[in-house]
Design a protein around this motif. Structure first.
Motif, PDB file in Angstrom:
ATOM      1  N   HIS A  67      32.108  12.651  -1.674  1.00  0.00           N
ATOM      2  CA  HIS A  67      31.118  11.639  -1.290  1.00  0.00           C
ATOM      3  C   HIS A  67      30.024  12.232  -0.397  1.00  0.00           C
ATOM      4  O   HIS A  67      28.847  11.903  -0.559  1.00  0.00           O
ATOM      5  CB  HIS A  67      31.816  10.486  -0.559  1.00  0.00           C
ATOM      6  CG  HIS A  67      30.893   9.383  -0.152  1.00  0.00           C
ATOM      7  ND1 HIS A  67      30.281   9.324   1.083  1.00  0.00           N
ATOM      8  CD2 HIS A  67      30.450   8.293  -0.834  1.00  0.00           C
ATOM      9  CE1 HIS A  67      29.520   8.262   1.160  1.00  0.00           C
ATOM     10  NE2 HIS A  67      29.603   7.615   0.020  1.00  0.00           N
ATOM     11  N   GLU A  68      30.393  13.076   0.543  1.00  0.00           N
ATOM     12  CA  GLU A  68      29.400  13.670   1.443  1.00  0.00           C
ATOM     13  C   GLU A  68      28.417  14.551   0.683  1.00  0.00           C
ATOM     14  O   GLU A  68      27.219  14.555   0.978  1.00  0.00           O
ATOM     15  CB  GLU A  68      30.101  14.479   2.534  1.00  0.00           C
ATOM     16  CG  GLU A  68      30.750  13.624   3.612  1.00  0.00           C
ATOM     17  CD  GLU A  68      31.320  14.460   4.740  1.00  0.00           C
ATOM     18  OE1 GLU A  68      31.302  15.708   4.604  1.00  0.00           O
ATOM     19  OE2 GLU A  68      31.766  13.884   5.742  1.00  0.00           O
ATOM     20  N   GLU A  69      28.923  15.313  -0.274  1.00  0.00           N
ATOM     21  CA  GLU A  69      28.032  16.176  -1.056  1.00  0.00           C
ATOM     22  C   GLU A  69      27.057  15.352  -1.881  1.00  0.00           C
ATOM     23  O   GLU A  69      25.888  15.721  -2.034  1.00  0.00           O
ATOM     24  CB  GLU A  69      28.865  17.079  -1.984  1.00  0.00           C
ATOM     25  CG  GLU A  69      29.800  18.037  -1.260  1.00  0.00           C
ATOM     26  CD  GLU A  69      29.051  19.136  -0.519  1.00  0.00           C
ATOM     27  OE1 GLU A  69      27.831  19.282  -0.708  1.00  0.00           O
ATOM     28  OE2 GLU A  69      29.709  19.859   0.257  1.00  0.00           O
ATOM     29  N   LEU A 117      41.132  13.532  -5.888  1.00  0.00           N
ATOM     30  CA  LEU A 117      41.033  12.762  -7.137  1.00  0.00           C
ATOM     31  C   LEU A 117      40.326  11.436  -6.901  1.00  0.00           C
ATOM     32  O   LEU A 117      39.369  11.095  -7.607  1.00  0.00           O
ATOM     33  CB  LEU A 117      42.426  12.522  -7.712  1.00  0.00           C
ATOM     34  CG  LEU A 117      42.512  11.525  -8.888  1.00  0.00           C
ATOM     35  CD1 LEU A 117      41.705  12.036 -10.078  1.00  0.00           C
ATOM     36  CD2 LEU A 117      43.964  11.279  -9.280  1.00  0.00           C
ATOM     37  N   PHE A 118      40.764  10.682  -5.907  1.00  0.00           N
ATOM     38  CA  PHE A 118      40.146   9.380  -5.640  1.00  0.00           C
ATOM     39  C   PHE A 118      38.706   9.532  -5.153  1.00  0.00           C
ATOM     40  O   PHE A 118      37.846   8.703  -5.466  1.00  0.00           O
ATOM     41  CB  PHE A 118      40.973   8.605  -4.612  1.00  0.00           C
ATOM     42  CG  PHE A 118      42.289   8.111  -5.142  1.00  0.00           C
ATOM     43  CD1 PHE A 118      42.376   7.531  -6.394  1.00  0.00           C
ATOM     44  CD2 PHE A 118      43.446   8.239  -4.391  1.00  0.00           C
ATOM     45  CE1 PHE A 118      43.589   7.066  -6.898  1.00  0.00           C
ATOM     46  CE2 PHE A 118      44.660   7.776  -4.883  1.00  0.00           C
ATOM     47  CZ  PHE A 118      44.738   7.205  -6.139  1.00  0.00           C
ATOM     48  N   SER A 119      38.443  10.593  -4.394  1.00  0.00           N
ATOM     49  CA  SER A 119      37.082  10.781  -3.882  1.00  0.00           C
ATOM     50  C   SER A 119      36.100  11.138  -4.985  1.00  0.00           C
ATOM     51  O   SER A 119      34.891  11.001  -4.790  1.00  0.00           O
ATOM     52  CB  SER A 119      37.068  11.879  -2.817  1.00  0.00           C
ATOM     53  OG  SER A 119      37.263  13.163  -3.392  1.00  0.00           O
ATOM     54  N   SER A 120      36.607  11.570  -6.121  1.00  0.00           N
ATOM     55  CA  SER A 120      35.718  11.976  -7.219  1.00  0.00           C
ATOM     56  C   SER A 120      35.103  10.789  -7.951  1.00  0.00           C
ATOM     57  O   SER A 120      34.124  10.954  -8.690  1.00  0.00           O
ATOM     58  CB  SER A 120      36.479  12.847  -8.217  1.00  0.00           C
ATOM     59  OG  SER A 120      37.479  12.102  -8.894  1.00  0.00           O
ATOM     60  N   PHE A 121      35.661   9.575  -7.743  1.00  0.00           N
ATOM     61  CA  PHE A 121      35.100   8.419  -8.451  1.00  0.00           C
ATOM     62  C   PHE A 121      35.053   7.146  -7.608  1.00  0.00           C
ATOM     63  O   PHE A 121      34.634   6.103  -8.104  1.00  0.00           O
ATOM     64  CB  PHE A 121      35.904   8.132  -9.735  1.00  0.00           C
ATOM     65  CG  PHE A 121      37.343   7.739  -9.493  1.00  0.00           C
ATOM     66  CD1 PHE A 121      37.687   6.427  -9.200  1.00  0.00           C
ATOM     67  CD2 PHE A 121      38.344   8.691  -9.563  1.00  0.00           C
ATOM     68  CE1 PHE A 121      39.009   6.068  -8.986  1.00  0.00           C
ATOM     69  CE2 PHE A 121      39.674   8.348  -9.351  1.00  0.00           C
ATOM     70  CZ  PHE A 121      40.002   7.034  -9.068  1.00  0.00           C
ATOM     71  N   SER A 122      35.472   7.222  -6.330  1.00  0.00           N
ATOM     72  CA  SER A 122      35.536   6.011  -5.516  1.00  0.00           C
ATOM     73  C   SER A 122      34.875   6.230  -4.164  1.00  0.00           C
ATOM     74  O   SER A 122      34.485   7.344  -3.810  1.00  0.00           O
ATOM     75  CB  SER A 122      37.003   5.595  -5.333  1.00  0.00           C
ATOM     76  OG  SER A 122      37.095   4.386  -4.616  1.00  0.00           O
ATOM     77  N   PRO A 169      34.781   6.320   0.056  1.00  0.00           N
ATOM     78  CA  PRO A 169      35.730   6.887   1.023  1.00  0.00           C
ATOM     79  C   PRO A 169      36.775   5.895   1.520  1.00  0.00           C
ATOM     80  O   PRO A 169      37.945   6.243   1.660  1.00  0.00           O
ATOM     81  CB  PRO A 169      34.822   7.357   2.164  1.00  0.00           C
ATOM     82  CG  PRO A 169      33.518   7.650   1.506  1.00  0.00           C
ATOM     83  CD  PRO A 169      33.387   6.616   0.435  1.00  0.00           C
ATOM     84  N   VAL A 170      36.367   4.647   1.800  1.00  0.00           N
ATOM     85  CA  VAL A 170      37.308   3.652   2.322  1.00  0.00           C
ATOM     86  C   VAL A 170      38.387   3.343   1.296  1.00  0.00           C
ATOM     87  O   VAL A 170      39.592   3.362   1.602  1.00  0.00           O
ATOM     88  CB  VAL A 170      36.577   2.360   2.725  1.00  0.00           C
ATOM     89  CG1 VAL A 170      37.589   1.286   3.138  1.00  0.00           C
ATOM     90  CG2 VAL A 170      35.605   2.629   3.868  1.00  0.00           C
ATOM     91  N   LEU A 171      37.972   3.072   0.072  1.00  0.00           N
ATOM     92  CA  LEU A 171      38.936   2.762  -0.982  1.00  0.00           C
ATOM     93  C   LEU A 171      39.810   3.971  -1.285  1.00  0.00           C
ATOM     94  O   LEU A 171      41.018   3.832  -1.517  1.00  0.00           O
ATOM     95  CB  LEU A 171      38.207   2.308  -2.251  1.00  0.00           C
ATOM     96  CG  LEU A 171      39.099   1.911  -3.432  1.00  0.00           C
ATOM     97  CD1 LEU A 171      40.038   0.778  -3.035  1.00  0.00           C
ATOM     98  CD2 LEU A 171      38.244   1.507  -4.634  1.00  0.00           C
ATOM     99  N   SER A 172      39.224   5.147  -1.258  1.00  0.00           N
ATOM    100  CA  SER A 172      39.987   6.371  -1.501  1.00  0.00           C
ATOM    101  C   SER A 172      41.059   6.579  -0.447  1.00  0.00           C
ATOM    102  O   SER A 172      42.188   6.979  -0.747  1.00  0.00           O
ATOM    103  CB  SER A 172      39.047   7.584  -1.533  1.00  0.00           C
ATOM    104  OG  SER A 172      38.122   7.492  -2.583  1.00  0.00           O
ATOM    105  N   ALA A 173      40.714   6.289   0.818  1.00  0.00           N
ATOM    106  CA  ALA A 173      41.680   6.427   1.903  1.00  0.00           C
ATOM    107  C   ALA A 173      42.832   5.446   1.731  1.00  0.00           C
ATOM    108  O   ALA A 173      44.004   5.802   1.923  1.00  0.00           O
ATOM    109  CB  ALA A 173      40.990   6.203   3.247  1.00  0.00           C
ATOM    110  N   VAL A 174      42.514   4.212   1.350  1.00  0.00           N
ATOM    111  CA  VAL A 174      43.551   3.193   1.145  1.00  0.00           C
ATOM    112  C   VAL A 174      44.471   3.594  -0.003  1.00  0.00           C
ATOM    113  O   VAL A 174      45.703   3.525   0.110  1.00  0.00           O
ATOM    114  CB  VAL A 174      42.913   1.816   0.861  1.00  0.00           C
ATOM    115  CG1 VAL A 174      43.982   0.807   0.449  1.00  0.00           C
ATOM    116  CG2 VAL A 174      42.159   1.315   2.077  1.00  0.00           C
ATOM    117  N   LEU A 175      43.889   4.037  -1.108  1.00  0.00           N
ATOM    118  CA  LEU A 175      44.686   4.424  -2.272  1.00  0.00           C
ATOM    119  C   LEU A 175      45.542   5.649  -1.982  1.00  0.00           C
ATOM    120  O   LEU A 175      46.703   5.734  -2.413  1.00  0.00           O
ATOM    121  CB  LEU A 175      43.758   4.700  -3.467  1.00  0.00           C
ATOM    122  CG  LEU A 175      43.022   3.485  -4.033  1.00  0.00           C
ATOM    123  CD1 LEU A 175      42.033   3.915  -5.104  1.00  0.00           C
ATOM    124  CD2 LEU A 175      44.012   2.467  -4.599  1.00  0.00           C
TER     125      LEU A 175
END
Length: 259
Positions: free
Chosen positions: A75-77, A155-160, A162-168
């Motif tokens: 996400h940062e990139e 994996l989650f950060s590649s399509f979601s 940051p907040v949702l990725s952290a939860v998942l």
């Protein structure tokens, strides 16, 4: 390979500069220091208490570092648009994912080594506590667990987001540690005649990583022989899951529109 190594090193440097790294380490320092207080309250149990608290601190704060930094890697990139410069140099998206993964993994290894050193110092100042091979092996196993967690976070950060990725990612960590209970529940359902649901839970159990394979805190605390739980199963499973997850991540990110 050179591009992956360069990106991994740059990711490591960015993570070191990230305030999250220092906050987590400070919390780990406080928890390690508090173990000295708790050992004074547990007469005759100093060795067990300091090792259990120390391993718990390494596990929890290592997880937080892997999760909160990992979910922001891609996400940062994208947010800073620096990914365009990387891709413009000829770096493939697979190399980008691998570079980010290895960079964060190196960061967590450094964090774990620092906390391990702190734990060893704490043990040295604790009466009756000793550094054992099982303690070292427990930390070694944890590195494989965090390898899987990082792969899940990437994996989650590649399509979601940051907040949702952290939860998942956190949910996957919880489910991974409850995998044994899931298998036990499915066996109970099978005895009661619910074969369809039992078979479904069996498939879910074998699909999910069993993170309890990496948790031997209790064995270490109660000084069980290291030969009782040394196995190739946990490291092999971690490597296999990591390869599968990174492959899925690369395929997913390759189809993502980054414009």
């Amino acid at each position: 390979m050179r591009e992956i190594a360069a990106l991994a090193l740059n990711t490591f440097r960015e993570a070191i500069r990230n305030k999250v790294f220092y906050i987590i380490f400070i919390f780990a320092l406080v928890l390690m220091a508090s173990s000295l207080v708790f050992t004074q309250l547990a007469l005759g149990e100093q060795d067990r208490v300091v090792k259990h608290l120390g391993l718990s601190a390494i596990n929890i704060f290592g997880l937080l570092l892997a999760m909160f930094v990992g979910v922001n890697l891609v996400h940062e990139e994208l947010d800073k648009r620096t990914i365009y410069l990387l891709l413009a140099t000829g770096m493939s998206r697979t190399q980008f994912i691998l570079g980010k993964f290895f960079g964060l993994f190196i960061t967590v290894i450094v964090n774990v080594l620092l906390m391990t050193l702190l734990l060893f110092i704490t043990i040295g100042f604790t009466q009756g506590a000793t550094i054992t091979p099982s303690l070292v092996y427990a930390i070694f196993l944890y590195l494989f667990e965090v390898m899987v967690i990082i792969a899940i976070a990437v994996l989650f950060s590649s399509f979601s987001t940051p907040v949702l990725s952290a939860v998942l990612t956190f949910m996957c960590w919880i489910i991974g540690h409850l995998a044994e209970d899931l298998l036990t529940f499915s066996e109970r359902l099978e005895k009661e005649g619910s074969l369809a649901l039992a078979k479904l839970l069996h498939w879910i159990y074998y699909f999910l990583p069993n993170l309890e394979l990496f948790n031997i805190k209790n064995q270490v605390a109660y000084q069980e022989s290291i030969m009782v739980f040394v196995t190739w199963k946990a490291p092999a499973m971690a490597i296999l899951y990591t390869v599968i997850l990174l492959t899925i991540t690369s395929l997913t990110f390759a189809k993502r529109d980054v414009r």
